[in-house]
Design a protein around this motif. Structure first.
Motif, PDB file in Angstrom:
ATOM      1  N   PRO A  27       0.804  -1.232   0.000  1.00  0.00           N
ATOM      2  CA  PRO A  27       0.000   0.000   0.000  1.00  0.00           C
ATOM      3  C   PRO A  27       0.832   1.274   0.000  1.00  0.00           C
ATOM      4  CG  PRO A  27      -0.194  -1.180   2.102  1.00  0.00           C
ATOM      5  CD  PRO A  27       0.486  -2.088   1.155  1.00  0.00           C
TER       6      PRO A  27
ATOM      7  N   GLU B  20       1.709   1.965  -3.541  1.00  0.00           N
ATOM      8  CA  GLU B  20       0.514   2.459  -4.223  1.00  0.00           C
ATOM      9  C   GLU B  20       0.274   3.930  -3.908  1.00  0.00           C
ATOM     10  OE1 GLU B  20      -2.780   0.023  -3.258  1.00  0.00           O
ATOM     11  OE2 GLU B  20      -2.013  -1.755  -4.268  1.00  0.00           O
ATOM     12  N   ARG B  21       0.456   4.298  -2.633  1.00  0.00           N
ATOM     13  CA  ARG B  21       0.274   5.703  -2.257  1.00  0.00           C
ATOM     14  C   ARG B  21       1.299   6.594  -2.953  1.00  0.00           C
ATOM     15  NH1 ARG B  21      -2.852   6.771   2.220  1.00  0.00           N
ATOM     16  NH2 ARG B  21      -1.648   8.639   2.687  1.00  0.00           N
TER      17      ARG B  21
ATOM     18  N   GLN C 218       2.837   6.000  -5.728  1.00  0.00           N
ATOM     19  CA  GLN C 218       2.490   6.081  -7.142  1.00  0.00           C
ATOM     20  C   GLN C 218       1.315   7.020  -7.369  1.00  0.00           C
ATOM     21  OE1 GLN C 218       1.858   1.977  -8.116  1.00  0.00           O
ATOM     22  NE2 GLN C 218       4.008   1.607  -8.616  1.00  0.00           N
TER      23      GLN C 218
ATOM     24  N   GLU D 266       2.114  10.216  -9.923  1.00  0.00           N
ATOM     25  CA  GLU D 266       1.585   9.206 -10.841  1.00  0.00           C
ATOM     26  C   GLU D 266       2.614   8.803 -11.879  1.00  0.00           C
ATOM     27  OE1 GLU D 266      -1.998  10.362 -12.648  1.00  0.00           O
ATOM     28  OE2 GLU D 266      -2.279   8.491 -13.749  1.00  0.00           O
TER      29      GLU D 266
ATOM     30  N   ASP E 207      -4.643  -6.392   3.604  1.00  0.00           N
ATOM     31  CA  ASP E 207      -4.484  -6.396   2.151  1.00  0.00           C
ATOM     32  C   ASP E 207      -5.510  -7.310   1.489  1.00  0.00           C
ATOM     33  OD1 ASP E 207      -2.424  -4.607   2.132  1.00  0.00           O
ATOM     34  OD2 ASP E 207      -0.859  -6.129   2.257  1.00  0.00           O
TER      35      ASP E 207
END
Length: 695
Positions: A368, A371-372, A374, A378, A657
């Motif tokens: 996670p 993911e954060r 990214q 972005e 998750d």
């Protein structure tokens, strides 16, 4: 071999068949699963076989969880991964789109060059040719008028009072006046030709260049967009290829595949022995039970070894990804570091299991977190592309400003020069037409008087009769010229009216519209330039590592430190074993302190990230509760958010998750184990469905 184990491992071995032997994998047909014992089977067999089969079933499910990631990575190494194929197709498509945009831009550049060096020069030469032709005609008309004036002067000295001489003089005078009028018209044509040249150079050519430059700038923007898209897709493909190289070769995965194969063979052997026990319906002998239990422990040990090897792979991948975000050197890419080896057993199993849990926590926390990160950034900062965009924006802004200046000069030139010249030419044409009409009327009057005088004298010879016919022809020609002059005057007046009432306003509106478009374009490109500069500053800030929020950065550094400290602890334990100090109390106490500190650090990182995610979740619920109509609002009792936060903290990282992709039944089971009531689980399900419906 178990029917569930064979497909997963067969896929792994098939993907690795280029370097690994496949003889170790059983090729026997799948056997039907043996059911639970019925009432006719001895209860002693069931009491022994059922727990063994339950452990085998658990081992089988965990085996598939390990085999599938191995298969995915081997596919990527062999170039059979769907992501790799899709990215190659996307890169080829982006390359084709970029080449098309590049060709379009080159064609537009050629169009500008063609106009400047070809079409404009040709139009300019054509207009200059018209001017030279008009000047030549003017000189010819003046020369003809001068010749006729000289001829008329000489003829008057030699002429008599006869009708024939009078006709000759009248014709000569008419031709001389016609030559003078023709000269005046040729002067007007010369002025028109000069006006056309000025219009071409000051109005038409700048407008055409402006249109071509506007098309070119758009083509450059499209080319930059396609180039940026190509660079991004190529970067993703390069990153995937780097990942392939980092994974190593198929030979580097021999040990983990060997462990999986051994686990599969042992599972097969154990199930065969259990089937034989059930078939004999006898109480299992102690040697048989010890052999089966030993095989099961060996299978579990092989699975634990493969699982730990995959843990190493995942931790290494996490370290590489986190190091990229932390802008710190990642793990070495040497063949030794790429090799997926089954780790030697740590002498103290307590430390081994605790370090395994530390690894799992790091892996589940890093997912996670990445993911954060990214989501925050972005796309990776592309400084060269951003700088190229700024250069293009500056060039576009300069072109737009030049276009504005061109439009302003065009308006000024038209109002102060071109329109004034056209207006003067139109008025002069009217003046010439009026003068010609008056002269033709005088010619008609003279021709009438001459004809009346000729008819008043009785003709006596054939020459005198022919002379009267000559006066009649002069009168007819004079009347035709008068009619032509009237039509010319009417056309000149119409031309002046069109110029003043329509053409002037239309041209000024067109030029003003072009100017407004150019100003809007300049403002837009100036805003684009400022935006690109802001983006460049942000990208540079991101590149320097200051773009990351403090919480994410703290968690990231804690995880990286935990990965490296965990590796150091394993190395120390291996050294203690090699030096025969595995049972040293002082060393054990020191290791206990270090491991406990590492566990606390990793657990704190996981909690910080979990707290942040839960706060965002609760904030989203609060926003949802306060929006929409009354029917769609969620009524939350006081203190629910705090209770949710406390209960969610009790979830394990892997369970947290698993909530993302779990089914409703699996999610309910996980939440029930965490202490959620049925009402809270139902409320969460209702809130999730309503949020999804609103989105």
């Amino acid at each position: 071999m178990s029917p569930m184990l064979r497909p997963a491992l067969a896929l792994v071995v098939f993907s690795m068949s280029t370097t690994l032997p496949t003889t170790a994998v059983s090729q026997e047909p799948a056997r039907p699963a043996v059911g639970k014992p019925g009432p006719g089977i001895d209860s002693a067999v069931a009491a022994f076989a059922d727990p063994i089969e339950d452990r085998l079933d658990e081992l089988r499910g965990a085996f598939c969880d390990i085999a599938q990631p191995v298969l995915d990575r081997v596919r990527l190494m062999n170039g059979r991964d769907d992501r790799l194929t899709d990215l190659k197709i996307e890169v080829q498509s982006a390359e084709a789109a970029y080449q098309n945009a590049k060709l379009t831009r080159e064609v537009d550049e050629i169009a500008i060059k063609e106009y400047d060096e070809g079409i404009f020069l040709q139009d300019q030469a054509t207009a200059a040719g018209k001017l030279k032709l008009a000047e030549s005609s003017l000189n010819s008309a003046r020369q003809r008028a001068a010749d006729l004036a000289a001829y008329l002067e000489a003829a008057k000295k030699l002429a008599s009072r006869s009708l024939a001489d009078r006709v000759i003089l009248a014709q000569a005078e008419a031709e001389q006046r016609d030559a003078v009028r023709s000269g005046r018209m040729e002067e007007l044509e010369v002025e028109k030709a000069r006006g056309e040249i000025e219009r071409l150079e000051r109005l038409e050519a700048p407008r055409r260049r402006m249109e071509l430059r506007s098309i070119l700038v758009k083509a450059q923007e499209v080319e930059l967009e396609k180039q940026t898209a190509l660079r991004k897709k190529s970067g993703r493909l390069d990153a995937l290829n780097v990942e392939r190289k980092r994974l190593g070769t198929v030979a580097d995965w021999k040990e983990i595949v060997a462990a999986l194969e051994a686990c599969s063979r042992l599972d097969h052997q154990i199930r065969d022995k259990l089937q034989m026990l059930r078939a004999r319906e006898e109480t299992p002998a102690e040697p048989s039970t010890r052999e089966i239990e030993a095989l099961l422990r060996l299978a579990e040990a092989q699975f634990v070894a493969a699982s730990r090897a995959m843990q190493v792979v995942r931790v290494r991948e996490v370290e590489v990804e986190l190091s990229r975000y932390a802008d710190t050197p990642g793990p070495a890419a040497s063949p030794q570091s790429r090799r997926v080896a089954v780790e030697p057993a740590i002498p103290d199993e307590r430390f081994a299991s605790r370090l395994d849990r530390v690894r799992e926590t790091i892996i589940h926390t890093a997912g996670p977190l990445i993911e954060r990160l990214q989501g925050i950034g972005e796309d990776a900062p592309d400084i060269p592309a951003r700088e190229e965009a700024i250069r293009r924006a500056e060039a576009g802004l300069e072109s737009a400003r030049q276009t504005c200046g061109t439009c302003e000069r065009a308006i000024k030139d038209y109002v102060e020069r071109i329109y004034v010249r056209d207006l003067a030419a139109a008025r002069r044409a009217i003046s010439l037409a009026e003068s010609e009409l008056n002269e033709t009327k005088e010619d008609v009057a003279r021709a009438v008087l001459a004809l009346q005088a000729a008819k008043g004298t009785a003709p006596k010879t054939l020459q005198e009769v022919d002379a009267i016919r000559g006066f009649e022809k002069l009168l007819t020609v004079a009347k035709l010229r008068e009619r032509k002059a009237e039509l010319g005057l009417e056309q000149s007046k119409n031309r002046l009216e069109i110029l003043d009432s329509y053409e002037k306003g239309k041209t000024i509106k067109e030029l003003t519209a072009d100017h407004e478009k150019a100003r809007s374009l300049a403002y837009g490109r100036e805003a684009t330039l400022q935006l690109e500069r802001v983006k460049l500053a942000k990208d540079k800030k991101r590149q320097q590592g200051t773009w990351m929020p403090a919480m994410e950065k703290a968690v990231l550094l804690a995880l990286l430190g935990g990965i490296r400290q965990e590796a150091e602890l394993r190395a120390r334990l291996a050294d203690l074993k090699a030096n025969g100090k595995g049972t040293d109390p002082d060393a054990s106490r020191e290791l206990e302190t270090t491991v406990r500190k590492l566990e606390g650090t990793v657990r704190e990182a996981w909690r910080r990230l979990g707290d942040e995610r839960l706060r965002e979740f609760v904030a989203e619920l609060d926003r949802f509760r306060g929006s929409g109509d009354n029917a769609s609002r969620i009524e939350l009792e006081p203190g629910l958010a705090k209770r949710l936060l406390e209960k969610m903290r009790s979830l394990k990282p892997e369970d947290l998750d698993a909530l993302k992709s779990a089914t409703e039944e699996q999610r309910a089971k996980i939440l029930q184990n965490a202490g959620f009531t049925d009402a809270e689980i139902g409320g969460l399900r209702s809130m999730r469905e309503r949020i999804k419906a609103q989105k």
